[in-house]
Design a protein around this motif. Structure first.
Motif, mmCIF file in Angstrom:
data_model
loop_
_atom_site.group_PDB
_atom_site.id
_atom_site.type_symbol
_atom_site.label_atom_id
_atom_site.label_comp_id
_atom_site.label_asym_id
_atom_site.label_seq_id
_atom_site.Cartn_x
_atom_site.Cartn_y
_atom_site.Cartn_z
ATOM 1 N N GLN A 15 -94.871 79.069 10.142
ATOM 2 C CA GLN A 15 -95.665 77.839 9.924
ATOM 3 C C GLN A 15 -96.987 77.853 10.702
ATOM 4 O O GLN A 15 -97.770 76.916 10.593
ATOM 5 C CB GLN A 15 -94.843 76.588 10.255
ATOM 6 N N GLU A 16 -97.199 78.914 11.471
ATOM 7 C CA GLU A 16 -98.471 79.034 12.202
ATOM 8 C C GLU A 16 -99.474 79.771 11.315
ATOM 9 O O GLU A 16 -99.421 80.996 11.184
ATOM 10 C CB GLU A 16 -98.262 79.789 13.517
ATOM 11 N N ASP A 54 -101.834 69.548 10.023
ATOM 12 C CA ASP A 54 -101.747 70.454 11.174
ATOM 13 C C ASP A 54 -101.248 69.622 12.361
ATOM 14 O O ASP A 54 -101.876 68.642 12.764
ATOM 15 C CB ASP A 54 -103.141 71.041 11.477
ATOM 16 N N ILE A 77 -100.397 74.555 13.309
ATOM 17 C CA ILE A 77 -98.921 74.520 13.237
ATOM 18 C C ILE A 77 -98.589 73.499 12.161
ATOM 19 O O ILE A 77 -98.858 72.305 12.324
ATOM 20 C CB ILE A 77 -98.300 74.102 14.594
ATOM 21 N N ARG A 127 -100.857 70.602 15.468
ATOM 22 C CA ARG A 127 -101.304 71.046 16.795
ATOM 23 C C ARG A 127 -101.911 69.915 17.646
ATOM 24 O O ARG A 127 -101.559 69.769 18.829
ATOM 25 C CB ARG A 127 -102.284 72.223 16.667
#
Length: 409
Positions: free
Chosen positions: A108-109, A83, A114, A85
């Motif tokens: 992709q979220e 991830d 993300i 993010r």
């Protein structure tokens, strides 16, 4: 295995391979990094196996991998991809997220994370030889034969008539070229596109995959008919994947093809193309009562959860997704994902229809985001292949495929 080499799993395609090498070299030079790198180009099936099925990303065999959006749900749920993010929160990529069209950010979220950054894009479209379509003699002959003006086809009937008209095997020119190699992708995408342009859907009212419908029967009937139309279709189609079909078009062997936008732009930039300056793109034809549609599947840069070099991997991703890097990928023959590349005057001078990417995205559908989609795709692929190779009625094929889909669901 103990890994002192930085390893990248690359989707096998000349422009991707050269662009990745150039980006890595530039990244190392800029940051004074000297770590051995191994980039392994792989066909679709092998790439999926190595990174996800055999847990290569999870085990640390791969630091970075090209993963397409068909697989990202699967990869995320297998805990194979990092991830991003937290990394983005610390140091976001250049003008993230507003530098990209929204349609390249949402697949992709997943589950609040993300799980990749856009690498290569280009929705499905109709790619055609504008030199043939705009030729006064061709226009005159076509009108004489069919009674209407020669222009990019708006309907599937027009598509078929134009493909037949331009089919000239003695000149090594065919009306159209398809990608019918059964790799779980091309024919699945074709099936979906034909279904959508007939007003059909893969998903029923209960939000479940259902291919046992009248629109799907019409789709399969038409697809098996058009693909086998020997007086309109490139004979290599049955063995071609999308790359080979794209190369045949670039080699001036077809008047039209339905393929990813990237193969249109590739024909303007690769050295071996015989159709530079002779290509244009437009929306897909549709059936009576339907409307045009496109398919948006794109490639992502992802970081393996097992990587020992996650920070380095993320630093490279930030570098590889800058406006400059995105443009470099495009000049190599890939498709940049940034709005800045789509509107770039130099890119549009080389590829005069590049700015159309934005409007193609407006009609773009996406495939169902469910963990079992790759398994369903294989069933649809086998169904279409069986339709091409046998005389089993489409209704029976769809009914039996739906039974198998239900087992997976």
């Amino acid at each position: 295995m103990e890994n002192s080499t930085f390893r990248i799993a690359v989707r096998k395609f000349g422009p991707f391979e050269t662009a990745m090498q150039k980006l890595w070299d530039a990244f190392c030079l800029k940051n004074d990094i000297s770590i051995a790198v191994e980039m392994v180009p792989m066909e679709l099936h092998d790439l999926y196996e190595q990174t996800i099925s055999e847990e290569g990303l999870k085990k640390g065999d791969w630091d970075i991998a090209h993963i397409n959006t068909d697989w990202i749900f699967d990869a995320t749920h297998a805990k194979a991809v990092e991830d991003l993010r937290p990394y983005i929160a610390q140091k976001a990529p250049q003008d993230f997220p507003q530098g990209w069209h929204n349609s390249l950010l949402h697949l992709q979220e997943i589950d609040g994370g993300i799980h990749g950054l856009p690498f290569h894009d280009g929705p499905e479209c109709l790619i055609y030889r504008k030199d043939l379509f705009e030729n006064p003699i061709e226009k005159e002959n076509f009108k004489k034969e069919y009674g209407y003006e020669l222009a990019p086809p708006k309907t599937w009937l027009e598509f078929e008539q134009m493909a037949t008209f331009f089919n000239r095997p003695d000149e090594n020119l065919y009306g159209c070229v398809f990608a019918n190699y059964p790799d779980g992708h091309n024919m699945v995408f074709d099936f979906c596109l034909h279904l959508w342009t007939r007003g059909g859907s893969l998903i029923n009212n209960e939000n479940r995959v259902n291919v046992n419908t009248q629109a799907a029967i019409d789709t399969l009937d038409y697809y098996r008919y058009i693909v086998k139309k020997t007086d309109a279709v490139h004979p290599g189609s049955i063995d071609f994947g999308s790359v080979e079909a794209g190369m045949a078009f670039a080699n001036a062997e077809a008047a039209m093809t339905i393929n990813w936008f990237g193969f249109a732009s590739m024909s303007e930039v690769i050295a071996e193309s015989k159709v530079k300056g002779k290509v244009d793109v437009t929306t897909l034809p549709f059936a009576e009562g339907g409307k045009t549609a496109s398919l948006n599947v794109y490639w992502l840069y992802t970081i393996g959860t097992g990587s020992k070099y996650k920070q380095l991997a993320y630093d490279f991703l930030r570098f590889a997704t800058t406006a400059e890097s995105d443009k470099l990928l495009t000049n190599e023959g890939g498709i940049g994902c940034r709005k800045s590349t789509w509107k770039d005057p130099e890119i549009n001078a080389t590829i005069p229809y590049y700015h159309k990417l934005e409007s193609l995205h407006e009609n773009a559908h996406t495939l169902p985001q469910i963990a079992v989609w790759p398994d369903i795709a294989i069933l649809i692929d086998q169904m279409v292949l069986t339709a091409l190779k046998t005389e089993i009625p489409s209704a029976d094929l769809l009914k039996n495929t739906q039974i198998e889909i239900e087992k997976i669901l």
